[in-house]
Design a protein around this motif. Structure first.
Motif, PDB file in Angstrom:
ATOM      1  N   LEU A  75      16.078 -81.878  -1.602  1.00  0.00           N
ATOM      2  CA  LEU A  75      17.169 -83.047  -1.467  1.00  0.00           C
ATOM      3  C   LEU A  75      17.397 -83.603  -2.717  1.00  0.00           C
ATOM      4  CD1 LEU A  75      14.661 -84.852   1.410  1.00  0.00           C
ATOM      5  CD2 LEU A  75      16.967 -83.981   1.642  1.00  0.00           C
ATOM      6  N   LYS A  76      17.009 -83.095  -3.879  1.00  0.00           N
ATOM      7  CA  LYS A  76      17.279 -83.940  -5.024  1.00  0.00           C
ATOM      8  C   LYS A  76      18.613 -83.779  -5.519  1.00  0.00           C
ATOM      9  CE  LYS A  76      15.689 -83.958  -9.935  1.00  0.00           C
ATOM     10  NZ  LYS A  76      15.019 -83.245 -11.124  1.00  0.00           N
ATOM     11  N   PRO A  77      19.568 -82.835  -5.281  1.00  0.00           N
ATOM     12  CA  PRO A  77      21.159 -83.057  -5.686  1.00  0.00           C
ATOM     13  C   PRO A  77      21.478 -84.115  -4.836  1.00  0.00           C
ATOM     14  CG  PRO A  77      20.388 -80.809  -5.558  1.00  0.00           C
ATOM     15  CD  PRO A  77      19.322 -81.596  -5.091  1.00  0.00           C
ATOM     16  N   LEU A  78      21.239 -84.307  -3.577  1.00  0.00           N
ATOM     17  CA  LEU A  78      21.879 -85.311  -2.668  1.00  0.00           C
ATOM     18  C   LEU A  78      21.354 -86.455  -3.289  1.00  0.00           C
ATOM     19  CD1 LEU A  78      23.226 -85.583   0.250  1.00  0.00           C
ATOM     20  CD2 LEU A  78      20.996 -85.672   1.272  1.00  0.00           C
ATOM     21  N   ALA A  79      19.867 -86.854  -3.234  1.00  0.00           N
ATOM     22  CA  ALA A  79      19.802 -87.995  -3.914  1.00  0.00           C
ATOM     23  C   ALA A  79      20.336 -88.681  -5.355  1.00  0.00           C
ATOM     24  CB  ALA A  79      17.992 -88.060  -4.220  1.00  0.00           C
ATOM     25  N   GLU A  80      20.602 -87.455  -6.016  1.00  0.00           N
ATOM     26  CA  GLU A  80      21.219 -87.777  -7.542  1.00  0.00           C
ATOM     27  C   GLU A  80      22.576 -88.566  -7.358  1.00  0.00           C
ATOM     28  OE1 GLU A  80      21.286 -84.219  -9.367  1.00  0.00           O
ATOM     29  OE2 GLU A  80      19.193 -84.714 -10.244  1.00  0.00           O
ATOM     30  N   GLN A  81      23.297 -88.686  -6.008  1.00  0.00           N
ATOM     31  CA  GLN A  81      24.405 -89.127  -5.815  1.00  0.00           C
ATOM     32  C   GLN A  81      24.459 -90.684  -5.827  1.00  0.00           C
ATOM     33  OE1 GLN A  81      26.266 -87.765  -2.198  1.00  0.00           O
ATOM     34  NE2 GLN A  81      26.201 -85.694  -2.421  1.00  0.00           N
ATOM     35  N   PHE A  82      23.197 -91.143  -5.431  1.00  0.00           N
ATOM     36  CA  PHE A  82      23.021 -92.531  -5.421  1.00  0.00           C
ATOM     37  C   PHE A  82      22.563 -93.354  -6.671  1.00  0.00           C
ATOM     38  CE2 PHE A  82      22.461 -90.700  -1.378  1.00  0.00           C
ATOM     39  CZ  PHE A  82      22.817 -91.576  -0.301  1.00  0.00           C
ATOM     40  N   GLU A  83      22.361 -92.709  -7.639  1.00  0.00           N
ATOM     41  CA  GLU A  83      21.873 -93.385  -8.723  1.00  0.00           C
ATOM     42  C   GLU A  83      21.262 -94.810  -8.715  1.00  0.00           C
ATOM     43  OE1 GLU A  83      25.969 -94.145 -10.469  1.00  0.00           O
ATOM     44  OE2 GLU A  83      25.886 -91.905 -11.013  1.00  0.00           O
ATOM     45  N   ALA A  84      20.002 -94.562  -8.084  1.00  0.00           N
ATOM     46  CA  ALA A  84      19.246 -95.696  -7.645  1.00  0.00           C
ATOM     47  C   ALA A  84      19.025 -96.732  -8.869  1.00  0.00           C
ATOM     48  CB  ALA A  84      17.918 -95.248  -7.205  1.00  0.00           C
ATOM     49  N   GLN A  85      18.378 -96.066  -9.968  1.00  0.00           N
ATOM     50  CA  GLN A  85      18.168 -97.122 -11.062  1.00  0.00           C
ATOM     51  C   GLN A  85      19.392 -97.993 -11.676  1.00  0.00           C
ATOM     52  OE1 GLN A  85      14.910 -97.700 -11.869  1.00  0.00           O
ATOM     53  NE2 GLN A  85      15.960 -99.380 -12.831  1.00  0.00           N
ATOM     54  N   GLN A  86      20.328 -97.295 -11.567  1.00  0.00           N
ATOM     55  CA  GLN A  86      21.740 -98.050 -11.896  1.00  0.00           C
ATOM     56  C   GLN A  86      21.914 -99.231 -10.983  1.00  0.00           C
ATOM     57  OE1 GLN A  86      25.013 -95.585 -12.609  1.00  0.00           O
ATOM     58  NE2 GLN A  86      26.533 -97.179 -12.756  1.00  0.00           N
ATOM     59  N   VAL A  87      21.562 -99.118  -9.941  1.00  0.00           N
ATOM     60  CA  VAL A  87      21.710-100.079  -8.773  1.00  0.00           C
ATOM     61  C   VAL A  87      20.915-101.228  -9.127  1.00  0.00           C
ATOM     62  CG1 VAL A  87      21.814-100.701  -6.504  1.00  0.00           C
ATOM     63  CG2 VAL A  87      22.994 -98.774  -7.369  1.00  0.00           C
ATOM     64  N   LEU A  88      19.693-100.815  -9.165  1.00  0.00           N
ATOM     65  CA  LEU A  88      18.628-101.841  -9.583  1.00  0.00           C
ATOM     66  C   LEU A  88      18.825-102.612 -10.553  1.00  0.00           C
ATOM     67  CD1 LEU A  88      15.517 -99.687  -8.279  1.00  0.00           C
ATOM     68  CD2 LEU A  88      16.317-101.869  -7.272  1.00  0.00           C
ATOM     69  N   THR A  89      19.276-101.788 -11.891  1.00  0.00           N
ATOM     70  CA  THR A  89      19.626-102.439 -13.032  1.00  0.00           C
ATOM     71  C   THR A  89      20.805-103.570 -12.901  1.00  0.00           C
ATOM     72  OG1 THR A  89      18.880-100.544 -14.238  1.00  0.00           O
ATOM     73  CG2 THR A  89      20.208-102.054 -15.506  1.00  0.00           C
ATOM     74  N   ALA A  90      21.956-103.104 -12.048  1.00  0.00           N
ATOM     75  CA  ALA A  90      22.984-103.988 -11.948  1.00  0.00           C
ATOM     76  C   ALA A  90      22.469-105.435 -11.118  1.00  0.00           C
ATOM     77  CB  ALA A  90      23.921-103.403 -11.239  1.00  0.00           C
ATOM     78  N   LEU A  91      21.603-104.971 -10.126  1.00  0.00           N
ATOM     79  CA  LEU A  91      20.845-106.326  -9.706  1.00  0.00           C
ATOM     80  C   LEU A  91      19.989-107.181 -10.547  1.00  0.00           C
ATOM     81  CD1 LEU A  91      19.907-104.559  -6.184  1.00  0.00           C
ATOM     82  CD2 LEU A  91      21.094-106.778  -6.456  1.00  0.00           C
ATOM     83  N   ASP A  92      19.096-106.711 -11.327  1.00  0.00           N
ATOM     84  CA  ASP A  92      18.457-107.419 -12.352  1.00  0.00           C
ATOM     85  C   ASP A  92      19.305-108.034 -13.270  1.00  0.00           C
ATOM     86  OD1 ASP A  92      16.054-106.473 -11.075  1.00  0.00           O
ATOM     87  OD2 ASP A  92      15.854-104.822 -12.513  1.00  0.00           O
ATOM     88  N   ASN A  93      20.587-107.517 -13.844  1.00  0.00           N
ATOM     89  CA  ASN A  93      21.153-108.126 -14.699  1.00  0.00           C
ATOM     90  C   ASN A  93      22.027-109.364 -13.907  1.00  0.00           C
ATOM     91  OD1 ASN A  93      21.050-106.093 -16.630  1.00  0.00           O
ATOM     92  ND2 ASN A  93      22.595-104.922 -16.169  1.00  0.00           N
ATOM     93  N   ASP A  94      22.384-109.249 -12.655  1.00  0.00           N
ATOM     94  CA  ASP A  94      23.186-110.323 -12.051  1.00  0.00           C
ATOM     95  C   ASP A  94      22.179-111.466 -12.051  1.00  0.00           C
ATOM     96  OD1 ASP A  94      25.374-109.208 -11.872  1.00  0.00           O
ATOM     97  OD2 ASP A  94      25.259-108.460  -9.571  1.00  0.00           O
ATOM     98  N   LEU A  95      20.899-110.959 -11.575  1.00  0.00           N
ATOM     99  CA  LEU A  95      19.801-112.268 -11.237  1.00  0.00           C
ATOM    100  C   LEU A  95      19.490-113.035 -12.689  1.00  0.00           C
ATOM    101  CD1 LEU A  95      17.629-110.333  -8.806  1.00  0.00           C
ATOM    102  CD2 LEU A  95      18.723-112.426  -8.360  1.00  0.00           C
ATOM    103  N   ALA A  96      19.330-111.938 -13.558  1.00  0.00           N
ATOM    104  CA  ALA A  96      19.345-112.697 -15.121  1.00  0.00           C
ATOM    105  C   ALA A  96      20.484-113.467 -15.345  1.00  0.00           C
ATOM    106  CB  ALA A  96      18.983-111.245 -15.845  1.00  0.00           C
TER     107      ALA A  96
END
Length: 225
Positions: A75-96
């Motif tokens: 499943l790893k190649p499929l999961a890499e499409q989601f860039e999960a940490q990038q999304v979480l970082t974007a949320l943290d930036n907005d909340l900050a």
């Protein structure tokens, strides 16, 4: 697996509709329908709630996906499409940017029980489905927020808009990958039909989870009318 995504769309429609009409999401979409003349403070609190809920949702998805990858490395190649940490970082930036560090709200979200999914594989594919599905309108939401001129940061919605481009490839890869995993006996006690049912059931559980996360936050002094 041939009809998985059409079945998902049909059989999760009522839950998706329920989510759209639940707090804080209904108030959020109503807010963007206004002409921008409303005061910033009238909607800032609700925007906070949406971002908090989505951060908790994405964090939960990331945990489920990472756990499944340990069991099913395919499943790893499929999961890499989601860039999960990038999304979480974007949320943290907005909340900050919103100067939002609300320990009380974080605690409220943490009180919501995690769903009991059917299998780790179905939980993961359904998490990916709901995740990417939520990205489909992100570009429109980002533009509407900028047009409303409330001054809200939109890193999260801009990041999700980029991920929406992965939707066609995601569907193709799932349709290819899951039958191959079943045929290769990588998935215990599953066939295509039972796995499809499990994915649909778990997708509805993810929608329920999002609804409960939203309801766990204190309601703002507004109505859904």
């Amino acid at each position: 697996m041939q009809n998985l995504f059409s079945d998902l769309k049909i059989k999760t429609h009522s839950k998706h509709d329920e989510l759209e009409h639940s707090v804080p999401f209904a108030l959020f979409h109503n807010m963007m329908g206004l002409n921008g003349s409303e005061k910033h403070e009238n909607h800032s609190e609700n925007y906070h709630r949406v971002l908090y809920v989505m951060r908790e949702f994405h964090q939960h998805c990331k945990l489920v996906i990472n756990h499944a990858i340990e069991k099913y490395p395919t499943l790893k190649p499929l999961a890499e499409q989601f860039e999960a940490q990038q999304v979480l970082t974007a949320l943290d930036n907005d909340l900050a940017r919103l100067s939002s560090t609300d320990a009380k709200r974080t605690t409220e979200l943490e009180t919501v029980s995690f769903p009991s999914f059917e299998t780790s594989l179905s939980a993961t594919i359904s998490a990916m489905y709901v995740w990417l599905g939520s990205s489909m309108g992100a570009n429109i939401i980002s533009r509407r927020l900028e047009k409303a001129d409330y001054g809200f940061p939109t890193h999260y919605y801009q990041t999700m808009a980029k991920q929406a481009k992965a939707w066609p490839e995601f569907k193709q890869e799932v349709a290819r990958l899951l039958p191959a995993m079943i045929e290769g006996n990588q998935v215990e006690s599953q066939n295509c039909e039972t796995l499809s049912v499990a994915i649909i059931n778990d997708a509805n559980l993810w929608f329920d989870h999002l609804i409960l996360l939203g309801k766990s936050t204190t309601l703002p002094p507004q109505t859904l009318s």
